[in-house]
Structures are given as C-alpha cells and as structure tokens.
Write an enzyme that holds these catalytic residues in place. Structure first.
Site, PDB file in Angstrom:
ATOM      1  N   LYS A 114      10.650  19.736 -13.135  1.00 38.33           N
ATOM      2  CA  LYS A 114       9.260  19.709 -12.663  1.00 38.33           C
ATOM      3  C   LYS A 114       8.584  18.604 -13.271  1.00 38.33           C
ATOM      4  O   LYS A 114       8.758  18.127 -14.285  1.00 38.33           O
ATOM      5  CB  LYS A 114       8.835  20.979 -13.666  1.00 38.33           C
ATOM      6  CG  LYS A 114       7.553  21.592 -12.742  1.00 38.33           C
ATOM      7  CD  LYS A 114       7.192  22.870 -13.148  1.00 38.33           C
ATOM      8  CE  LYS A 114       5.868  23.550 -12.600  1.00 38.33           C
ATOM      9  NZ  LYS A 114       5.614  24.890 -12.553  1.00 38.33           N
TER      10      LYS A 114
ATOM     11  N   GLU B  64       4.236  41.583 -11.579  1.00 43.07           N
ATOM     12  CA  GLU B  64       2.941  42.378 -11.844  1.00 43.07           C
ATOM     13  C   GLU B  64       3.097  44.005 -11.862  1.00 43.07           C
ATOM     14  O   GLU B  64       2.568  44.592 -12.489  1.00 43.07           O
ATOM     15  CB  GLU B  64       2.010  42.126 -10.787  1.00 43.07           C
ATOM     16  CG  GLU B  64       1.206  40.703 -10.732  1.00 43.07           C
ATOM     17  CD  GLU B  64       2.186  39.644 -10.219  1.00 43.07           C
ATOM     18  OE1 GLU B  64       3.372  40.119  -9.812  1.00 43.07           O
ATOM     19  OE2 GLU B  64       1.921  38.437 -10.405  1.00 43.07           O
TER      20      GLU B  64
ATOM     21  N   ARG C 294      -0.331  43.466  -6.000  1.00 40.58           N
ATOM     22  CA  ARG C 294       1.157  43.668  -6.120  1.00 40.58           C
ATOM     23  C   ARG C 294       1.427  45.050  -6.632  1.00 40.58           C
ATOM     24  O   ARG C 294       2.319  45.627  -6.679  1.00 40.58           O
ATOM     25  CB  ARG C 294       1.942  42.675  -6.754  1.00 40.58           C
ATOM     26  CG  ARG C 294       2.097  41.385  -6.020  1.00 40.58           C
ATOM     27  CD  ARG C 294       3.442  41.364  -5.216  1.00 40.58           C
ATOM     28  NE  ARG C 294       3.751  40.508  -4.267  1.00 40.58           N
ATOM     29  CZ  ARG C 294       4.197  39.592  -4.507  1.00 40.58           C
ATOM     30  NH1 ARG C 294       5.069  39.358  -5.759  1.00 40.58           N
ATOM     31  NH2 ARG C 294       4.298  38.700  -3.441  1.00 40.58           N
TER      32      ARG C 294
HETATM   33  C1  LIG Z   1       2.478  37.258  -7.260  1.00 37.11           C
HETATM   34  C2  LIG Z   1       2.137  36.137  -7.970  1.00 37.11           C
HETATM   35  N1  LIG Z   1       2.005  36.155  -9.167  1.00 37.11           N
HETATM   36  C3  LIG Z   1       1.593  34.935  -9.772  1.00 37.11           C
HETATM   37  C4  LIG Z   1       1.581  33.787  -9.171  1.00 37.11           C
HETATM   38  C5  LIG Z   1       1.174  32.650  -9.996  1.00 37.11           C
HETATM   39  N2  LIG Z   1       1.897  31.467  -9.888  1.00 37.11           N
HETATM   40  C6  LIG Z   1       1.945  30.490  -9.150  1.00 37.11           C
HETATM   41  S1  LIG Z   1       3.366  29.443  -9.257  1.00 37.11           S
HETATM   42  C7  LIG Z   1       3.855  30.125 -10.435  1.00 37.11           C
HETATM   43  C8  LIG Z   1       5.145  29.658 -11.170  1.00 37.11           C
HETATM   44  C9  LIG Z   1       6.207  29.731 -10.276  1.00 37.11           C
HETATM   45  O1  LIG Z   1       7.408  29.208 -10.656  1.00 37.11           O
HETATM   46  P1  LIG Z   1       8.562  28.741 -10.125  1.00 37.11           P
HETATM   47  O2  LIG Z   1       8.692  29.485  -8.911  1.00 37.11           O
HETATM   48  O3  LIG Z   1       9.533  28.435 -10.865  1.00 37.11           O
HETATM   49  O4  LIG Z   1       8.020  27.397  -9.420  1.00 37.11           O
HETATM   50  P2  LIG Z   1       7.745  25.930 -10.080  1.00 37.11           P
HETATM   51  O5  LIG Z   1       6.203  25.948 -10.166  1.00 37.11           O
HETATM   52  O6  LIG Z   1       8.500  25.777 -11.379  1.00 37.11           O
HETATM   53  O7  LIG Z   1       8.004  24.973  -9.042  1.00 37.11           O
HETATM   54  C10 LIG Z   1       3.173  31.387 -10.721  1.00 37.11           C
HETATM   55  C11 LIG Z   1       3.200  32.421 -11.736  1.00 37.11           C
HETATM   56  C12 LIG Z   1       1.622  33.820  -7.872  1.00 37.11           C
HETATM   57  N3  LIG Z   1       1.505  32.824  -6.889  1.00 37.11           N
HETATM   58  N4  LIG Z   1       2.022  34.932  -7.237  1.00 37.11           N
END
Ligand SMILES: Cc1ncc(C[n+]2csc(CCOP(=O)(O)OP(=O)(O)O)c2C)c(N)n1
Ligand SMILES: CC(=O)[C@@H](O)[C@H](O)COP(=O)(O)O
Ligand SMILES: [Mg+2]
Length: 644
Positions: A286, A372, A400
């Site tokens: 990242k 969630e 959710r």
């Molecule tokens: C249902 C839901 N919960 C929480 C989020 C907030 N959120 C956005 S990106 C993220 C992290 C995602 O991690 P990953 O899939 O590993 O992607 P990265 O940012 O590491 O590339 C979160 C928790 C969301 N978008 N949707």
C-alpha cells in the site's frame, strides 16, 4: 506545492486501454511508472485515496493490457483504488475534478464510464457482482470475462465468502484478484488476515501454487518452477489446498503484484486456460513507490492535498473539535468510570474515534474487521452478557447490519448503544457514504431510542445518556467534521429520555430541529427576524420517543411547525407527522412542513454545497418558512366577491 508534471510519453499515447495492446511488455512496465507518477501528481492537488491506488498501479496496467475491457468486466472493490484505472480509461483530463462538485467520483460509477461496469464504495461486493456478470454471460448476454479485484481487508467481510461459496458451486469462469497489501484502513485484524499472511510467508513470489492441470504449466518459466516446487510442497502437507481451493477456486499465487513480468505472465496464462473460477493472489504494498506513503502508519489511505517533495499534507484549520474526537474522548472518560463499557468498530478505529479509547483500554475495544453485521450481533451478545457495548459505525455502513439490529438487538430489547458517525451528507465521498437513512431505519423499530445531537456539547450528554440507559437499544447520530464551537461541559449529564429543549423563543412559527442542522435553523431564525418573522427554534434531541408535549405545545402556539433534519424521508419528520396525524394535530389548521433530504442521491461536493443542492441551507429554510406562512396567509384571506 503542485509540482511541474513530469513527462509521460507512453501514458500520453494511451487514451483508452485499446491503445495499450500495441505496447511491448517493457513499455507496459514504463507505463506503470508514468501512471504512478501521474496518480501522485493528481492526488497531491485533489486529495483522496492515494495509498490504495498506488498499490494497484501495475495490477491496473496488467489487467487492462491482458483483458479486453470494457467488454470484459472489471469490478474494483472497494473502488477507492480506481484512480489509475480512471486515468487509463479516458478520464485522465478530468482527474483534477476528482471528488469535487460536478467532477469525477472517487469511486467506480456506472454512469461515469463504460469501463466502470459496477459501482462500489462499500466493500466486499465485487465477487457477487462479478459472478452476476459471469452467469449473465453463460446465459447469453454480450459480456466477456469478469475480473473482481478485492483487497485483503475487503475479503474479510462475510459477503465475500457468500460469493466465493456460490461461485465455487456454480463453477462459472471468472477471475478474482486478491490484492493483498496486508492493510485495511488500519492494520488488518483477524484469523483470515493471518491466514493470508501465512500463505504469502511460505515463500513470497517464488512460491507459486496452481492447480496441476490448469494454469501452472502455462505460467512464465521462472515462475513456473517455483509454482511446481510450491505445489509439491503444499500438496504434500495435510490439507495442502488453500481455503480458496476448498471453496472450488483454482488458486494461483502468491505473486508479486508489482512485478510486471509476473503479472502479465500469470494473467495471460489464467485468461488462456481458466475453465472455472480462479483466484489470483497478488501481494502488493500500500502506497508503493511514494516514500512518504510507504513510510506512514496509514500508508496515506486517505489524504488531503500534499506537497510531493515532502509528503506534508495541507490540513484545514479547525475552529472546534470534531464530533468524532468528542465522541472518542467522552467515551474514554466514561469507560474509565465504568468497566462494563466496551466498544466495537468495523475496521474504522481512527474514523470512529475509538482509537482514543483503544490506546487507554486496548482490551475493551474490538476491531471486528469489515464486518458490520457481525459487529452488531457481537455487541448484542456482549449486552446480553451484561456489558455496556458501544457499537460505533458510520451511518451508511450500518445499513449492512440492519437485520442484525432488528432481529438480534431490537427484538430482544438488548441495550446496545449505537454511536452513528457520519450522519448526514459527508462531502467528497458522495452519495455512497451519505448518512441519510439511519433515522428512518431505526426510528421505525420497536424498543429503539433514537437521538441526534444539536452540537458537540449535546453529544457529550448523549454519550452519558447511552451509558446509563440499560432498558433497551439506544442510538445517537452525529455528523462528519467539526462541531459548532459551543462551550463544552466537563462531564455529560444523562438526558431525560424523550425530552427536547427550546433553544430560542419566538411567536410566528417553530422549527423543530433534530440533529446538527440546529445551527442552520438558528441562522434561518436570525434571517427571518430581520424581516419581522419571529421563530421559535427547538432541539428535539429524540426522534424516538418523541417529545410529544413539546410538539403539541409548538403546534398550538405557532402558525406553523417545520421539522428539520439531516436525513431522508421516513425519519424524524415522519415520526412527527405520525404523531400529529394520530392526535388530530394536523386538523387544527396549522402549517406543517418537513424539511429533510430530497428523494434523490446527491453526488460528491463540499458538505455545504451538497446541502445547498438538497435545499437545506439556512437561506432555504428561511425561504420555506417565509413561503409557507405567506401562502397560508393568502389561503386564509376572505375570498373576494365574484364580479357579476
Ligand atoms: C461496508 C464497508 N465498511 C467499511 C468501509 C470503509 N473502508 C473503506 S476502504 C477500507 C479498507 C479496505 O481495505 P482493503 O480492501 O484491504 O483495501 P486497501 O485500502 O488496503 O487497498 C474500509 C474499511 C467500506 N468502504 N465499506
Ligand atoms: C473508502 C472509504 O470508504 C473510506 O476510506 C472513507 O473514505 C473514509 O471516510 P472518512 O474520511 O469520512 O473517514
Ligand atoms: Mg488491503
């Protein structure tokens, strides 16, 4: 601050992915370098989700080079890492409008481009959607291959496993690329995350495993040998298949998600050979390629505008503490007094302010990952055990967990405390993240108490109210951003349940505000005062139970009653209307209006602009009151005798 753009001779030749087909592999590697630079330059001027986008630069180039988008359907999950994809798919010239009014969305969006076949911004939807495309193709639709790119954080959510389970059952040809950067927004949590780490650690990049008869034999030479060794090693172990294989996927990986040769070779082999569902495990970094991002704890997940040379972000000056920090600090103070208080976040410890409590009481704050639904029911279990759980979830993500709120919490009348952050319009994340529906969702439920704070001092009292309230579930909502700048109490005082307050006394009409638009109501009252219209402004505090005595008094003593909220129809205004309809309050010839979000999704802009589009600025509120009272006056005039 905005550095002079560096030359990008190859990127300049790519107006759409079809232009990449004539590039050599070496040129594709250089294209990735230019794309990374372009992404940094853009986001330094717009802000946005930089770290995630930098981690998928090579992956983005390789997918578009190997697959035939837009006929092949590429579905990004969460969608926040799609900036390089947008640059390559005809939107380069609009990238500086990213996340702004009338500009490009920060996520994938069907209405924006044919290269965005499926919109996303809430996580873990990609495998389900991609499977839908794959089955559509099997049923004769003009769809090519489908590729879901899902992060290691996003693949922890239950929905992703429901989709893997179904895809493994259907055996439809589709590609899932697991973008494993060992990060969510915060460091990832959970046994599944550990499991992915274990696979990667068995021999990063050289240890490549693929199902025997399938893709392995067609992988590029150096990778193939590693894969063979890995397969022998893994299948020689008890339960040697990966979880994904057990679910019916052909597993390929882990591969180096920044090595263009490995990526191109693997994707080409997969595309040529796959018959059923394939999962390609790409290990990425990242923030890759930008030292300040790679070195930061949050990997520059979401950044403000920044200086490219130093990485220093331009943080806006704040005049008051944010609601989030007020919540985090207040709950921490309450937790110091009451050991039964525990808190739950679904992968957003920083965003919800629970990181503050976690620093002091690490054993009492639970990050459940992007889960969630589980978080809500876990809280219900904690409440049933006698704890005082605070489930802190953004309004839009709480959607959710709705059945869990209904079935596990409200129906059993369990005292789960819902701290609902990002209520109302949030700004640059746009419609997907708008906290529009929580009041409507919750106030309809038996047993539920629903509060919204008029300012940050009220939030302190609402946290204290929730701590003390053991009679059933209770929720309080508050917006993104800073408070109104009011004086803060040193400690919260529990509110009387179902009791609002009058903030300003007037005579002509009353605004009954629910939540943080109270300041707009007061501003509207000031505007109308200058015109000789005198407004009462009351803060309802509760959408459920309503302060019916306050409502009755307001409607009895004013010509008009206007409800106001940062939420959708079906929310606070609807509750007030139900009360008035049930008690004859609508039959007394008073003007009654509900001021709320309109029945449409509002695109990204500043929150102020979004509220202007919603017709909810102070001036709009004043105009509504002025207009409704004037119309009412005309309607009440004795009708003129008709000319004969
Ligand atoms: C249902 C839901 N919960 C929480 C989020 C907030 N959120 C956005 S990106 C993220 C992290 C995602 O991690 P990953 O899939 O590993 O992607 P990265 O940012 O590491 O590339 C979160 C928790 C969301 N978008 N949707
Ligand atoms: C992609 C995503 O869903 C989050 O990163 C979100 O953008 C965070 O929003 P806040 O900035 O309001 O915490
Ligand atoms: Mg990740």
């Amino acid at each position: 601050m905005s550095a002079t753009p560096t030359p990008k001779p190859i990127l300049d030749r790519v107006a759409s992915p079809s232009d990449m087909k004539s590039l050599t592999d070496a040129e594709l590697g250089r294209l990735a370098e230019e794309l990374r630079r372009e992404t940094i330059e853009v986001v330094s001027q717009t802000g946005g989700h930089l770290g995630s986008s930098l981690g998928v630069v090579e992956l983005t180039v390789a997918i578009h080079a190997v697959f035939d988008t837009p006929r092949d359907k590429l579905v990004w999950d969460v969608g926040h890492q799609c900036y390089p994809h947008k640059i390559l798919t005809g939107r380069r010239d609009r990238m500086l409008t990213l996340r702004q009014a009338n500009g490009l969305s920060g996520f994938t969006k069907r209405s924006e481009s044919e290269y965005d076949p499926f919109g996303a911004a809430h996580s873990s939807t990609s495998i389900s959607a991609a499977l839908g495309f794959a089955v559509g193709r099997e049923l004769g639709m003009p769809v090519g291959d489908t590729i879901a790119v899902i992060g290691d954080g996003s693949i922890t959510a239950g929905m992703a496993y429901e989709a893997l389970n179904h895809a493994g059952h259907l055996k439809s040809r589709m590609f899932v690329i697991l973008n494993d950067n060992d990060m969510s927004i915060a460091p990832p949590v959970g046994a599944l995350s550990r499991y992915l780490n274990d696979i990667a650690a068995k021999g990063p990049f050289a240890m490549l495993k693929a199902a025997a008869e399938g893709i392995e034999a067609h992988l590029p030479g150096p990778v193939r040998e590693g894969a063979r060794r890995a397969r022998q090693m893994v299948t020689g172990m008890p339960g040697g298949g990966t979880l994904f294989e057990e679910l019916g996927f052909e597993y390929v990986g882990p591969i180096d998600g920044h090595d263009m040769e490995q990526l191109l070779g693997t994707l080409r082999a997969a595309r040529a050979r796959a018959r059923g569902p394939v999962l390609i495990h790409a290990v990425t970094v990242k923030g890759k390629g930008y030292a300040p991002a790679e070195g930061a704890d949050d990997k520059y997940h979401g950044v403000a505008k920044f200086d490219i040379a130093t990485g220093a972000q331009v943080k806006s000056k704040s005049n008051a503490p944010s609601y989030t920090s007020v919540f985090g600090n207040t709950l921490t103070e309450e937790a110091a007094r009451d050991p039964r208080i525990v808190a739950i976040t679904a992968a957003m410890p920083g965003g919800t302010g629970l990181d503050i409590m976690a620093r002091r009481f690490p054993a009492r704050v639970f990050d459940v990952g992007i889960a969630e639904q589980h978080g809500v029911t876990f809280a219900a279990g904690l409440a049933a055990a006698g704890m005082r759980p605070f489930c802190a979830i953004y309004s839009s993500f709480l959607q959710r967990g709705y059945d869990q709120i209904v079935h596990d919490v409200a129906l059993q009348n369990l005292p789960v405390r819902f701290a609902i952050d990002r209520a109302g319009l949030v700004g640059q994340d746009g419609a997907t993240h708008a906290g529009a529906f929580d009041t409507a969702m919750l106030a309809n439920l038996p047993n539920m108490v629903v509060m919204a704070c008029g300012d940050e001092a009220e939030l302190v009292h609402m946290v204290a109210t929730a701590v003390e309230f053991d009679a059933g579930p209770i929720a309080f909502r508050y917006p993104r951003g800073e408070g109104a700048g009011v004086e803060m109490p040193s400690r919260g005082t529990p509110l009387e349940i179902g009791r609002g307050r009058v903030v300003r006394e007037g005579t002509d009409a009353a605004i009954l505000s629910f939540g943080a638009h109270l300041s707009e109501a007061l501003a509207a009252a000031e505007m109308l005062e200058a015109e000789g219209i005198s407004l009462t402004v009351a803060d309802a505090r509760f959408a459920k139970p309503l302060d019916t005595a306050l409502i009755d008094r307001l409607i009895d003593s004013h010509a008009g009653l206007f409800t106001l909220e940062q939420g959708s129809s079906g929310g606070f205004g609807a509750q007030v209307l139900h009360h008035l309809a049930a008690t004859g309050g609508l039959d007394r010839g008073r003007v009654v209006r509900t001021l709320m979000l309109p029945d449409k999704f509002i695109d990204q802009a500043s929150p102020a602009q979004m509220y202007a589009w919603a017709g909810l600025t102070a001036a709009d509120i004043a105009a509504s009151v002025r207009g409704a009272l004037a119309r009412d006056k005309v309607a009440r005039m004795p009708s003129r005798p008709r000319a004969v």
